[in-house]
Design an enzyme around this catalytic site. Structure first.
Site, PDB file in Angstrom:
ATOM      1  N   ASP A 157      48.404  -5.685 -13.240  1.00 34.12           N
ATOM      2  CA  ASP A 157      48.273  -4.748 -14.360  1.00 34.12           C
ATOM      3  C   ASP A 157      48.138  -5.543 -15.658  1.00 34.12           C
ATOM      4  O   ASP A 157      49.006  -6.324 -16.006  1.00 34.12           O
ATOM      5  CB  ASP A 157      49.512  -3.843 -14.408  1.00 34.12           C
ATOM      6  CG  ASP A 157      49.437  -2.780 -15.496  1.00 34.12           C
ATOM      7  OD1 ASP A 157      48.435  -2.752 -16.250  1.00 34.12           O
ATOM      8  OD2 ASP A 157      50.382  -1.970 -15.590  1.00 34.12           O
ATOM      9  N   SER A 214      51.441   5.303 -16.491  1.00 31.41           N
ATOM     10  CA  SER A 214      51.284   4.706 -17.815  1.00 31.41           C
ATOM     11  C   SER A 214      52.218   5.372 -18.820  1.00 31.41           C
ATOM     12  O   SER A 214      53.425   5.463 -18.583  1.00 31.41           O
ATOM     13  CB  SER A 214      49.805   4.799 -18.233  1.00 31.41           C
ATOM     14  OG  SER A 214      49.532   3.982 -19.330  1.00 31.41           O
ATOM     15  N   HIS A 267      46.079  -1.476 -13.374  1.00 30.15           N
ATOM     16  CA  HIS A 267      46.887  -0.455 -14.039  1.00 30.15           C
ATOM     17  C   HIS A 267      46.665   0.953 -13.488  1.00 30.15           C
ATOM     18  O   HIS A 267      47.612   1.647 -13.154  1.00 30.15           O
ATOM     19  CB  HIS A 267      46.581  -0.463 -15.537  1.00 30.15           C
ATOM     20  CG  HIS A 267      47.452   0.447 -16.343  1.00 30.15           C
ATOM     21  ND1 HIS A 267      48.817   0.252 -16.465  1.00 30.15           N
ATOM     22  CD2 HIS A 267      47.172   1.569 -17.069  1.00 30.15           C
ATOM     23  CE1 HIS A 267      49.337   1.211 -17.233  1.00 30.15           C
ATOM     24  NE2 HIS A 267      48.360   2.022 -17.603  1.00 30.15           N
TER      25      HIS A 267
END
Length: 380
Positions: free
Chosen positions: A285, A191, A319
């Site tokens: 995601d 991320s 994600h």
């Protein structure tokens, strides 16, 4: 202190045995069909919007298994129970808190004298100092520095600015360490930690390999500074935020396109990097457009005559691609958005992707940092 649960219904064999590798789960539980690891990938928090992490790697994670009679809505008689312990630190491994200069981190060293290939591990917008991925990776022969960069001890409380000099200090620390094998180290980020790793690889020396898990090729969240270079954060439009009836936000379209107009100033010049890249991408995601970022990063590298990065795509995967056996988190609180957001993915596909990605990440770092293929002993 949080509890996660899953249940499944089975019919035991005539002998009374139940082998999850042979017996399919019946309809009515958390999953059905032949799913030997279903009780792990189907785990859900009792309190909504919690994500399973391991805060203290020095203690095991405890999994309580209970078998009840019958398939009614309420559990019947308890027939058997057992406790399984997931130990994070191998015997002989070392956990070394690092408070040197401005660095706030924890170094995990495998058993033995080394030297070991070195990796810096970065997490996302949650801040603090997550240690569990670094600890688990050290079990496979790497010296891994879990590095905090905001929201921890005396580090900045927010993400308004990132100064690469801080991360440069961490690289220097690793390369000076007598138990870490040079001449370069690896970077692993998920991320926001992913785009920070790209920034480090683009501007700093001593980096040989960079692996990104659902990272961005644009600078996100705060201004990035290094010497006389300033990269603004990628803009966003709150009007593109959607919230469903359950109060869960979808932020997939929130960010601007880093290829268009002023937003292009946020694109990190990864063509300056002198390292190998691996992009791990969850194709479901919902945090942001990870696959788009990976593809555009690849195009940019190749347009400047650099090596084509390895991109591994996982369908049905969201994600938070964690180490193996952590259950998928469908939605949890987002520190910047201020409400729960959807992370995307399907539980079983996500679980399988985590196991596969973990092997690819190790193989990537062994290849470029150890100079040997994974699983091959370096002894004659």
């Amino acid at each position: 202190g949080e509890r996660f649960e899953a249940s499944a219904r089975y019919e035991a064999e005539e002998s009374g045995e139940l082998d999850l590798a042979r017996s399919p789960a019946l309809p009515g539980g958390s999953f059905s069909g032949l799913e030997p690891m279903g009780l792990l990938w189907a785990l859900q928090p009792q309190v909504p919007f919690k994500r399973l992490v391991k805060r203290d790697v020095q203690t095991p994670l405890r999994l309580q298994l209970k078998v009840f009679e019958g398939h009614g809505p309420l559990p019947g008689q308890l027939l058997a129970q057992a406790q399984h312990e997931w130990v994070f630190m191998r015997d002989g491994a070392q956990r070394v808190p690092v408070r040197e200069g401005r660095i706030r981190a924890t170094l995990f060293l495998p058993p033995g004298d080394g030297p070991f290939p070195g990796i810096i591990d970065l997490y996302g917008v949650g801040g603090g100092l997550p240690e569990y991925r670094a600890c688990l990776l050290a079990n496979h022969g790497f010296a891994v520095l879990a590095l905090a960069y905001y929201g921890y001890e005396d580090l900045p409380k927010n993400m308004e600015e990132f100064h690469l000099e801080y991360f440069e200090e961490a690289i220097d620390f690793m390369l000076r360490h007598k138990q870490i094998k040079g001449p370069g180290i690896g970077l692993l980020g998920i991320s926001k930690g992913g785009d920070l790793c790209i920034s480090m690889a683009s501007f700093l020396k001593g980096i040989t390999a960079t692996a990104l898990i659902n990272g961005s090729v644009a600078n996100v969240g705060g201004t990035l500074r290094y010497k006389d270079v300033t990269i603004p954060p990628l803009g966003f439009d709150l009007n593109r935020l959607k919230v469903n009836d359950a109060g869960i936000a979808d932020i997939f379209d929130l960010l601007n396109n880093p290829l268009e107009g002023p937003s292009s100033q946020s694109f990190i010049p990864l063509e300056k990097a002198e390292c190998h890249f691996l992009f791990i991408v969850g194709q479901e995601d919902r945090n942001w457009k990870s696959e788009f970022f990976a593809v555009e990063g690849s195009k940019r590298l190749q347009a400047h005559g650099k090596e084509k990065p390895q991109i591994i795509r996982y369908p049905g995967t969201g994600h938070y691609i964690e180490p193996p056996f952590f259950p998928m988190c469908a939605a949890s609180m987002h520190k910047l958005v201020g409400k729960p957001v959807a992370w995307g993915g399907q539980p079983k596909a996500h679980f399988e992707a985590q196991a596969d990605a973990w092997q690819h990440i190790q193989a990537f770092f062994h290849k470029h940092l150890s100079g040997r293929p994974p699983g091959v002993s370096n002894k004659l």
